[in-house]
Design a protein around this motif. Structure first.
Motif, PDB file in Angstrom:
ATOM      1  N   PRO A  27       0.841  -1.196   0.000  1.00 50.92           N
ATOM      2  CA  PRO A  27       0.000   0.000   0.000  1.00 50.92           C
ATOM      3  C   PRO A  27       0.878   1.249   0.000  1.00 50.92           C
ATOM      4  O   PRO A  27       2.032   1.192   0.400  1.00 50.92           O
ATOM      5  CB  PRO A  27      -0.803  -0.125   1.301  1.00 50.92           C
ATOM      6  N   ARG A  28       0.294   2.364  -0.485  1.00 51.89           N
ATOM      7  CA  ARG A  28       1.072   3.596  -0.649  1.00 51.89           C
ATOM      8  C   ARG A  28       1.850   4.022   0.601  1.00 51.89           C
ATOM      9  O   ARG A  28       3.040   4.296   0.512  1.00 51.89           O
ATOM     10  CB  ARG A  28       0.147   4.724  -1.094  1.00 51.89           C
ATOM     11  N   PRO A  29       1.201   4.100   1.761  1.00 50.91           N
ATOM     12  CA  PRO A  29       1.974   4.553   2.931  1.00 50.91           C
ATOM     13  C   PRO A  29       3.166   3.639   3.225  1.00 50.91           C
ATOM     14  O   PRO A  29       4.256   4.129   3.534  1.00 50.91           O
ATOM     15  CB  PRO A  29       0.954   4.489   4.072  1.00 50.91           C
ATOM     16  N   ALA A  30       2.996   2.359   3.085  1.00 53.13           N
ATOM     17  CA  ALA A  30       4.082   1.427   3.363  1.00 53.13           C
ATOM     18  C   ALA A  30       5.197   1.589   2.337  1.00 53.13           C
ATOM     19  O   ALA A  30       6.388   1.548   2.663  1.00 53.13           O
ATOM     20  CB  ALA A  30       3.557  -0.009   3.366  1.00 53.13           C
ATOM     21  N   PHE A  31       4.786   1.837   1.080  1.00 47.76           N
ATOM     22  CA  PHE A  31       5.794   1.998   0.026  1.00 47.76           C
ATOM     23  C   PHE A  31       6.591   3.275   0.275  1.00 47.76           C
ATOM     24  O   PHE A  31       7.811   3.309   0.116  1.00 47.76           O
ATOM     25  CB  PHE A  31       5.100   2.047  -1.345  1.00 47.76           C
ATOM     26  N   ALA A  32       5.886   4.320   0.684  1.00 54.67           N
ATOM     27  CA  ALA A  32       6.562   5.594   0.964  1.00 54.67           C
ATOM     28  C   ALA A  32       7.532   5.417   2.128  1.00 54.67           C
ATOM     29  O   ALA A  32       8.674   5.901   2.077  1.00 54.67           O
ATOM     30  CB  ALA A  32       5.514   6.661   1.289  1.00 54.67           C
ATOM     31  N   LEU A  33       7.099   4.715   3.148  1.00 56.08           N
ATOM     32  CA  LEU A  33       7.961   4.492   4.317  1.00 56.08           C
ATOM     33  C   LEU A  33       9.191   3.693   3.915  1.00 56.08           C
ATOM     34  O   LEU A  33      10.322   4.014   4.329  1.00 56.08           O
ATOM     35  CB  LEU A  33       7.160   3.742   5.401  1.00 56.08           C
TER      36      LEU A  33
END
Lengths: 160, 183
Positions: free
Chosen positions: A97-103
């Motif tokens: 998911p986007r937040p995990a990828f950003a992190l």
């Protein structure tokens, strides 16, 4: 057998038919003569009647219907998952998911910066490097030094 | 619990839902009855029964022999019912089982037999309620389901001597509660 032992057996093996025929017979003979043990046996059998008269509860029909529906639903879910294209299943498995990828991206960037700054620090100025070389030579010249006894590294031994 | 043929077990383990229904019919009486006696209300007993059979459904492939299957069903039932009871006891501490209180209270039209049966059930519930889960398990399996000491030991995974001593202590407690006292 003593009354105490017999009463112990009355509360367990005798009542539950777990004794041998010989021991059962011995207890039966004792009960003919002992009023206390006989009374205990009668009380135990009366208590047992409560259980024997207990209502046997049966599950309502809806219990099976719920189980059947749950099984069918699980199978439908499994079948729909398996019928999707391989690419879609692989993407689902590895998709973040986007937040995990950003992190993950931020963490990677931090690690790279730390490594890069570490590499920069290992490049010594000329003067400092010469001093360290001199110290190494001094050490190599010390007869008590462990390096002189051949325990140094291959590179250091090469320079001796 | 009614015996289940190896063929039925085999077909059920391969996903035959009709075979699984036969299995359900053979075992549901035992499962529900034990669940009811442990949880003390029908709603929880239904949930426990569903839970037990879903576990059986998910894990059936490993069982081929009737004796192992029966013991396994007993074990799953006892563990699930006791865990459910312990978990729900904290949530529903003073919850009254209205069904047992209102639904089955004899009224003016009840027969003598119904009244006696109601009285019997009430006394039984009171007596069972005072036992610890460990003692209650042994008593239920022995007195209501008729399992032998060996079967109880295999179900609860305890030694036969432990079964013997738990039954003995449970009966002493029941006699004491019933006002008989130790001899």
């Amino acid at each position: 057998m003593t009354c105490k032992k017999i009463q112990g057996l009355l509360k367990s093996d005798y009542l539950d038919g777990e004794l041998s025929r010989e021991v059962t017979q011995e207890i039966t003979e004792h009960l003919k003569l002992c009023a206390d043990c006989r009374r205990l046996k009668e009380e135990l059998e009366a208590a047992r009647m409560l259980f024997q008269k207990a209502t046997r509860h049966q599950p309502p029909e809806r219990v099976w219907q719920n189980i059947r529906e749950a099984i069918i639903q699980e199978r439908l879910t499994e079948e729909s998952r398996e019928s999707r294209p391989l690419r879609e299943r692989v993407t689902e498995r590895f998709w973040l998911p986007r937040p995990a990828f950003a992190l993950a991206s931020v963490c990677t960037a931090i690690v790279l910066v730390v490594l890069a700054s570490g590499l920069i620090k290992t490049r010594q100025p000329q003067g400092t490097e010469t001093d360290q070389q001199n110290m190494a030579e001094y050490r190599l010249g010390d007869g008590n030094d462990e390096l002189a006894s051949g325990l140094g590294t291959t590179i250091e031994e090469y320079f001796l | 619990m009614v015996e289940v043929s190896c063929d039925t077990l085999q077909r059920a383990s391969q996903g035959d839902i009709e075979a699984f229904e036969q299995l359900y019919k053979a075992a549901s009486g035992f499962v529900y009855n034990v669940a009811f006696r442990v949880t003390r209300n029908s709603a929880d007993a239904e949930e426990v029964t569903q839970d037990v059979f879903m576990k059986i459904y998910h894990n059936l492939k490993g069982f081929q022999f009737r004796s192992a299957f029966k013991t396994w069903v007993y074990r799953v039932t006892m563990n699930t019912a006791i865990n459910y009871y312990r978990r729900s006891r904290g949530e529903k501490h003073d919850r009254v089982d209205y069904e047992s209180v209102s639904g089955s209270v004899p009224d003016a039209s009840s027969t003598a037999e119904t009244i006696i049966q109601h009285d019997n059930e009430t006394r039984l519930a009171v007596l069972l309620d005072m036992l610890s889960p460990e003692h209650k398990s042994c008593v239920l399996l022995r007195e209501i389901e008729g399992l032998s000491y060996q079967e109880i030991a295999a179900t609860l995974q305890i030694p036969v001597n432990t079964v013997r001593s738990r039954l003995k202590r449970a009966r002493e407690a029941l006699l004491e509660k019933a006002g008989k006292g130790p001899v």
